[in-house]
Structure formats: C-alpha cells, structure tokens
Design a protein around this motif. Structure first.
Motif, PDB file in Angstrom:
ATOM      1  N   PRO A  23       0.813  -1.224   0.000  1.00  0.00           N
ATOM      2  CA  PRO A  23       0.000   0.000   0.000  1.00  0.00           C
ATOM      3  C   PRO A  23       0.840   1.265   0.000  1.00  0.00           C
ATOM      4  O   PRO A  23       0.476   2.256  -0.647  1.00  0.00           O
ATOM      5  CB  PRO A  23      -0.819  -0.128   1.295  1.00  0.00           C
ATOM      6  N   SER A  24       1.975   1.257   0.704  1.00  0.00           N
ATOM      7  CA  SER A  24       2.804   2.468   0.746  1.00  0.00           C
ATOM      8  C   SER A  24       3.378   2.791  -0.617  1.00  0.00           C
ATOM      9  O   SER A  24       3.569   3.967  -0.955  1.00  0.00           O
ATOM     10  CB  SER A  24       3.933   2.310   1.778  1.00  0.00           C
ATOM     11  N   THR A  27       0.627   4.440  -2.621  1.00  0.00           N
ATOM     12  CA  THR A  27       0.474   5.795  -2.087  1.00  0.00           C
ATOM     13  C   THR A  27       1.580   6.700  -2.594  1.00  0.00           C
ATOM     14  O   THR A  27       1.328   7.836  -3.014  1.00  0.00           O
ATOM     15  CB  THR A  27       0.490   5.771  -0.550  1.00  0.00           C
ATOM     16  N   LEU A  31       1.304  10.170  -4.671  1.00  0.00           N
ATOM     17  CA  LEU A  31       1.858  11.410  -4.129  1.00  0.00           C
ATOM     18  C   LEU A  31       2.982  11.933  -5.021  1.00  0.00           C
ATOM     19  O   LEU A  31       3.153  13.148  -5.179  1.00  0.00           O
ATOM     20  CB  LEU A  31       2.362  11.191  -2.701  1.00  0.00           C
ATOM     21  N   ARG A  96      -0.167  14.590   6.976  1.00  0.00           N
ATOM     22  CA  ARG A  96      -1.302  14.679   6.054  1.00  0.00           C
ATOM     23  C   ARG A  96      -1.980  16.041   6.096  1.00  0.00           C
ATOM     24  O   ARG A  96      -2.544  16.491   5.091  1.00  0.00           O
ATOM     25  CB  ARG A  96      -2.302  13.570   6.351  1.00  0.00           C
ATOM     26  N   TYR A 146       7.207  11.901   4.265  1.00  0.00           N
ATOM     27  CA  TYR A 146       6.263  10.780   4.336  1.00  0.00           C
ATOM     28  C   TYR A 146       6.915   9.504   3.798  1.00  0.00           C
ATOM     29  O   TYR A 146       6.810   8.435   4.419  1.00  0.00           O
ATOM     30  CB  TYR A 146       5.012  11.120   3.536  1.00  0.00           C
ATOM     31  N   THR A 204      -5.819  10.866  -2.525  1.00  0.00           N
ATOM     32  CA  THR A 204      -4.858   9.945  -1.912  1.00  0.00           C
ATOM     33  C   THR A 204      -4.505  10.389  -0.499  1.00  0.00           C
ATOM     34  O   THR A 204      -4.447   9.579   0.432  1.00  0.00           O
ATOM     35  CB  THR A 204      -3.585   9.871  -2.772  1.00  0.00           C
ATOM     36  N   THR A 205      -4.284  11.672  -0.331  1.00  0.00           N
ATOM     37  CA  THR A 205      -3.953  12.206   0.990  1.00  0.00           C
ATOM     38  C   THR A 205      -5.091  11.993   1.974  1.00  0.00           C
ATOM     39  O   THR A 205      -4.865  11.674   3.149  1.00  0.00           O
ATOM     40  CB  THR A 205      -3.616  13.701   0.884  1.00  0.00           C
ATOM     41  N   CYS A 208      -4.935   7.996   2.743  1.00  0.00           N
ATOM     42  CA  CYS A 208      -3.713   7.292   3.140  1.00  0.00           C
ATOM     43  C   CYS A 208      -3.525   7.375   4.650  1.00  0.00           C
ATOM     44  O   CYS A 208      -4.147   8.180   5.337  1.00  0.00           O
ATOM     45  CB  CYS A 208      -2.493   7.844   2.404  1.00  0.00           C
ATOM     46  N   ARG A 209      -2.639   6.538   5.187  1.00  0.00           N
ATOM     47  CA  ARG A 209      -2.414   6.516   6.630  1.00  0.00           C
ATOM     48  C   ARG A 209      -1.305   7.478   7.017  1.00  0.00           C
ATOM     49  O   ARG A 209      -0.403   7.772   6.225  1.00  0.00           O
ATOM     50  CB  ARG A 209      -2.090   5.108   7.121  1.00  0.00           C
TER      51      ARG A 209
END
Length: 434
Positions: A23-24, A27, A31, A96, A146, A204-205, A208-209
């Motif tokens: 997932p990262s 992301t 980004l 974020r 990030y 996305t922001t 996302c975590r």
C-alpha cells in the motif's frame, strides 16, 4: 502480520516488484504524481515554453524562472512541518494536514495561472508562480518526509523508484499533455486540465495513513527556535563537520549540469524548429518514459551495487548526456536528433534522480526528516537554479552549442568532491545484507 515478523527484503529487481505490491508504494506513486504535475507548469519547461510561445525574450524567461525559488528554500519552513500539524487540519496528523493544504493551494494556483496573460504584463504571472511554487515546495517536503517515515531504510531505493514512476507520469501530463492541449485548445484549457488532475493526489492524501511520529518528538515539546537549530546540529554531529560540509557540497553540485540547461530546454526546442506538438511527443512523452526506465535502472543498480559507484556513474552520465544536445544544435529540425538527445538526457536524469533520492534519504535523521531532506533537496537544485536564471543571457552572448559544452564541463568539481568522499562513503555504499 506481527511486529516480530522478519524484515522484508527490497533488494534488486524482485524487491522493487515486491514494493509495488505494498500500500505504501501505491500511495507514493500517487503522491509522486502530485509532486511532478505542477513542477513543469510553474518552475520549468512548460512555463518557459508558454512564455516563449507568446513572444517573451530569453533573458526575461530566465529571470521569470527565478520566481519559483521557493522550491530552493523549502528547508526554511520545513522545521515547522516537522514539529506541528496544521491547526485547522490537525485531526489528519502532522504529515497529512500540511499535505492536503498544500495540494489544494497548488490546484488554486494552477487555476489562476490559466487566466493570466503574460504578453500583457508579467506581474500577475510572477505573483501566482510565487504562490504555486510555495505550495508545491511545501507539498514536496511533506511527501519526501512521508516516504522516508512510512517504510524502513532497506526499502528506500525501491520506494524512490515507485515515487519516481508517479512523478514522471505527472511530468508526462504536465509536459506532453499540457503542450498538446495548448497546441489545439490554448493555454487556458491546458492549465485548467492540469489543475483538475490535482484531485487525484488530494484524494490519496485523504485516504492514506499517517506515519508513526518518532518517539523523540513525542516525549517532549520543542520550541520553534530549537526546531530550526536542532536538525542542522544533528546533521553535523552525526557526520562530523568536515564530512558534513563535503556531503552538502557534493549534493549541491551533483545535478548542476542538468539544472543549468533546464530553463533553456523549452526555448531551445522551439528555436530548433519544432512546434509544441513535436516537443510534447518527443520531450514530454517519449523522453519521460525514458526517464522512468532510467529511474528503475537506478533503483536496481543501487540495490545491487550500493551508492558509491552509482553516484559516479550518475554524475558522469548527467554531464555527458548534455553533449547529446549538440546533435540537435547542428541538425535543427531533424526528429532523429531530437529523439537521440532526449533519449540520453532523460535516461541519465532518471537514473541519477533515483540514485540521489536514495542517497539523500540515507543521510537523514528520522527525527528531522522534512527539514534535513528539504535542505538536501534545496542544495541539489540551488546552484544550478541561480545559474539557470541568467542562462538566457549566456546563450544570447555565445550560442546554444557553447552553452551545452560549458554545462558538461561543470561536472569536474563534482568528480573532485566524490574522489575526496570515496573512502568516507564506504560504509554507506555497501548493499544491505539479506
């Protein structure tokens, strides 16, 4: 998954493919897209091509490019990004909250730039470039922090490649997409279309975590003055004064040959006899895909061979690829020369970009991620940016051919610094075990 699971390996090509499945990584691709999209529109070739297209002289174009200087000075406000969440959006977290606000401001800036008329006066354009570059620079600082904080050190080369993939796709759309639209629909439609694409990184922001906050920052409050001083002091303490100065100087000079010619590239393409559609096809579409290939090649090379040797290959490649533009200078209007020059230039730009991102990431203290990385990125762009600001006058005083030759020679100080750093980088350059 448990906290005691064995560390995941991200070495080599298999590691990069594995990183794509996380997932990262997805992301970071999105980004990265948000970071790449506005850059050409407010700080580089698409803007300079637009200005040349409406009749501005080269000297003015070079000077106007300095309005995007916030990209070079983002380390000045990065300590605030490291310490505090944006008050109105604090519920989203430290990273974020700033990221969402900066992305929205980029969107607003691009919409405003769509409606300015530089041929009637450059003051409104410069004002909105200042706003958009401040927002874009802030976005870049937070995205870099990030990326470093969301994953372990071993995965940074792979995540640099996935980030670069998104970034380069953003460049394709802001370059080829904007130029195609400008050719057939005009600059207003082009900039409005690019502004609408900022909705993708904004979403996305939102979803996302938030990365975990370093323990050192959780334990105690740090005042604003200390927030500015401590990241710099930490860098010098960790490396020693001599090595720290050497590393900073090396980072500052690493991409100097490429930065010098950046502003003049768009005008050079037009002056070589190509229209906006040609430039979009070769430079912003074909060339960017070559850059993506170079970026992944750089990620694999760092994983396989370490930083040290790849820094040498990248520095030489960036400088020597400038000489490929001599083919265009001596064969104006020839598409084969355009393709050849852009192949070399973008391949080595992509390769060097991933190598440099991974190397700079390894230099940062995670307690001061945004500040230290922003300082390094600013240094990587600052010298060439200021020379790029007067590059139009240099071209007008000499010729494009002389300009490209001189830009390649500027690699010499970088190589001398690398020779001094070579034994001191031995512990950083070895590939991670396992």
């Amino acid at each position: 998954m448990t906290g005691t699971a064995a560390p995941v390996s991200y070495k080599g090509w298999a590691g990069i493919k594995r990183a794509f499945g996380t997932p990262s990584a997805l992301t970071m691709a999105m980004l990265g897209f948000g970071s790449g999209l506005p850059f050409l529109l407010i700080a580089s070739q698409t803007l300079s091509t637009r200005l040349r297209d409406v009749g501005l002289d080269l000297g003015s174009i070079g000077l106007i490019s300095l309005a995007s200087f916030f990209y070079l000075l983002k380390f000045l406000w990065a300590p605030v990004l490291d310490r505090y969440a944006l008050p109105l959006l604090a519920f989203m977290g430290r990273r974020r909250s700033w990221l969402l606000a900066s992305q929205v401001l980029v969107l607003v800036g691009l919409v405003a730039l769509a409606f300015v008329r530089p041929e009637q006066g450059v003051a409104p354009l410069v004002c909105w470039v200042l706003v958009a570059s401040f927002a874009g620079a802030t976005q870049d600082s937070v995205v870099d922090a990030y990326r470093i904080e969301i994953a372990p050190d071993a995965s940074q080369a792979a995540l640099a490649a996935t980030y670069t993939l998104g970034y380069r796709i953003g460049l394709i759309l802001a370059g080829a997409g904007a130029l195609y639209l400008a050719q057939f629909e005009g600059w207003i439609v082009a900039y409005l279309a690019m502004a609408s694409l900022m909705l993708l990184p904004i979403l996305t922001t939102v979803f996302c975590r938030e990365p975990a906050r370093p323990e050192a920052l959780v334990q105690r409050r740090i005042d604003v003055a200390e927030a500015f001083i401590q990241p710099i002091a930490s860098f010098f303490t960790r490396n020693g004064v001599a090595l720290a100065v050497g590393l900073l100087a090396f980072v500052g000079l690493f991409k100097f040959p490429d930065q010098v010619i950046g502003v003049m590239a768009g005008p050079f393409y037009l002056d070589s006899g190509f229209d906006k559609a040609d430039i979009a096809t070769v430079s912003k579409l074909f060339g960017v895909w070559m850059g993506i290939g170079g970026a992944f090649l750089g990620g694999v090379a760092v994983a396989a061979f370490g930083f040290r040797r790849m820094l040498l290959v990248a520095a030489l490649g960036v400088a020597l690829s400038n000489l490929a533009f001599l083919l265009m200078a001596h064969n104006p209007g020839q598409l084969w020369a355009f393709y050849a020059a852009l192949s070399a230039d973008n391949l080595f730009q992509g390769f060097a970009g991933t190598v440099l991102v991974a190397f700079m990431s390894s230099l940062t203290d995670r307690n001061f991620t945004a500040t230290q990385y922003a300082l390094l990125v600013s240094l990587a762009n600052l010298p060439g940016k200021f020379v790029g600001g007067v590059s139009g006058y240099l071209v007008e005083a000499t010729s494009y051919s002389t300009f490209f030759l001189l830009s390649a020679v500027t690699v010499v100080p970088t190589l001398l610094l690398l020779a001094w750093l070579w034994p001191r980088l031995s512990d950083r350059s070895a590939p991670a075990a396992g």
